[in-house]
Design a protein around this motif. Structure first.
Motif, mmCIF file in Angstrom:
data_model
loop_
_atom_site.group_PDB
_atom_site.id
_atom_site.type_symbol
_atom_site.label_atom_id
_atom_site.label_comp_id
_atom_site.label_asym_id
_atom_site.label_seq_id
_atom_site.Cartn_x
_atom_site.Cartn_y
_atom_site.Cartn_z
ATOM 1 N N VAL A 14 0.840 -1.212 0.000
ATOM 2 C CA VAL A 14 0.000 0.000 0.000
ATOM 3 C C VAL A 14 0.868 1.253 0.000
ATOM 4 O O VAL A 14 0.605 2.207 -0.742
ATOM 5 N N LEU A 15 1.921 1.258 0.799
ATOM 6 C CA LEU A 15 2.818 2.409 0.844
ATOM 7 C C LEU A 15 3.500 2.629 -0.504
ATOM 8 O O LEU A 15 3.602 3.762 -0.978
ATOM 9 N N PHE A 16 3.951 1.557 -1.129
ATOM 10 C CA PHE A 16 4.584 1.669 -2.446
ATOM 11 C C PHE A 16 3.615 2.266 -3.459
ATOM 12 O O PHE A 16 3.973 3.169 -4.219
ATOM 13 N N ILE A 17 2.389 1.791 -3.475
ATOM 14 C CA ILE A 17 1.384 2.297 -4.427
ATOM 15 C C ILE A 17 1.090 3.770 -4.153
ATOM 16 O O ILE A 17 1.005 4.574 -5.077
ATOM 17 N N PHE A 18 0.931 4.132 -2.857
ATOM 18 C CA PHE A 18 0.659 5.530 -2.523
ATOM 19 C C PHE A 18 1.784 6.444 -2.982
ATOM 20 O O PHE A 18 1.539 7.511 -3.546
ATOM 21 N N CYS A 19 3.016 6.047 -2.732
ATOM 22 C CA CYS A 19 4.152 6.905 -3.095
ATOM 23 C C CYS A 19 4.335 6.992 -4.606
ATOM 24 O O CYS A 19 4.726 8.041 -5.117
ATOM 25 N N LEU A 24 3.917 11.659 -1.230
ATOM 26 C CA LEU A 24 3.630 11.383 0.179
ATOM 27 C C LEU A 24 2.690 12.450 0.736
ATOM 28 O O LEU A 24 3.036 13.614 0.837
ATOM 29 N N ARG A 25 1.500 12.050 1.117
ATOM 30 C CA ARG A 25 0.496 12.926 1.711
ATOM 31 C C ARG A 25 0.276 12.483 3.147
ATOM 32 O O ARG A 25 0.821 11.469 3.570
ATOM 33 N N LEU A 27 -2.135 10.960 4.788
ATOM 34 C CA LEU A 27 -2.620 9.587 4.924
ATOM 35 C C LEU A 27 -1.510 8.599 4.598
ATOM 36 O O LEU A 27 -1.349 7.581 5.276
ATOM 37 N N HIS A 28 -0.719 8.920 3.620
ATOM 38 C CA HIS A 28 0.382 8.049 3.237
ATOM 39 C C HIS A 28 1.440 8.005 4.342
ATOM 40 O O HIS A 28 2.054 6.964 4.576
ATOM 41 N N ALA A 29 1.650 9.128 5.007
ATOM 42 C CA ALA A 29 2.607 9.164 6.114
ATOM 43 C C ALA A 29 2.135 8.279 7.264
ATOM 44 O O ALA A 29 2.944 7.608 7.909
ATOM 45 N N VAL A 30 0.834 8.223 7.511
ATOM 46 C CA VAL A 30 0.293 7.344 8.547
ATOM 47 C C VAL A 30 0.544 5.888 8.179
ATOM 48 O O VAL A 30 0.952 5.082 9.023
ATOM 49 N N VAL A 31 0.315 5.545 6.924
ATOM 50 C CA VAL A 31 0.588 4.181 6.467
ATOM 51 C C VAL A 31 2.075 3.865 6.628
ATOM 52 O O VAL A 31 2.450 2.769 7.045
ATOM 53 N N ALA A 32 2.932 4.834 6.324
ATOM 54 C CA ALA A 32 4.373 4.628 6.462
ATOM 55 C C ALA A 32 4.747 4.398 7.928
ATOM 56 O O ALA A 32 5.597 3.549 8.232
#
Length: 64
Positions: A14-19, A24-25, A27-32
């Protein structure tokens, strides 16, 4: 342990797809952060820590 590793793999994907898609937004930082938290509890964590310390030592030894 199986659940932990599958969670790490899922969050990593999920992190790879988001980035790749949006940068990096928040929500993406939370996933990270969740990815890092779960990755720290796996058996590979000591290897990652040692690699990070080695890289930091290498970068710290560079003189400009």
């Amino acid at each position: 342990m199986i659940l932990s590793i599958s969670g790490v793999v899922l969050l990593g994907i999920v992190l790879f797809i988001f980035c790749r898609k949006d940068g990096l937004r928040p929500l993406h930082a939370v996933v990270a952060m969740l990815f890092g938290f779960y990755l720290a509890s796996t058996a590979i964590a000591p290897s990652i820590k040692a690699g990070g310390e080695s890289l930091a030592g290498l970068l710290g030894g560079i003189r400009f």
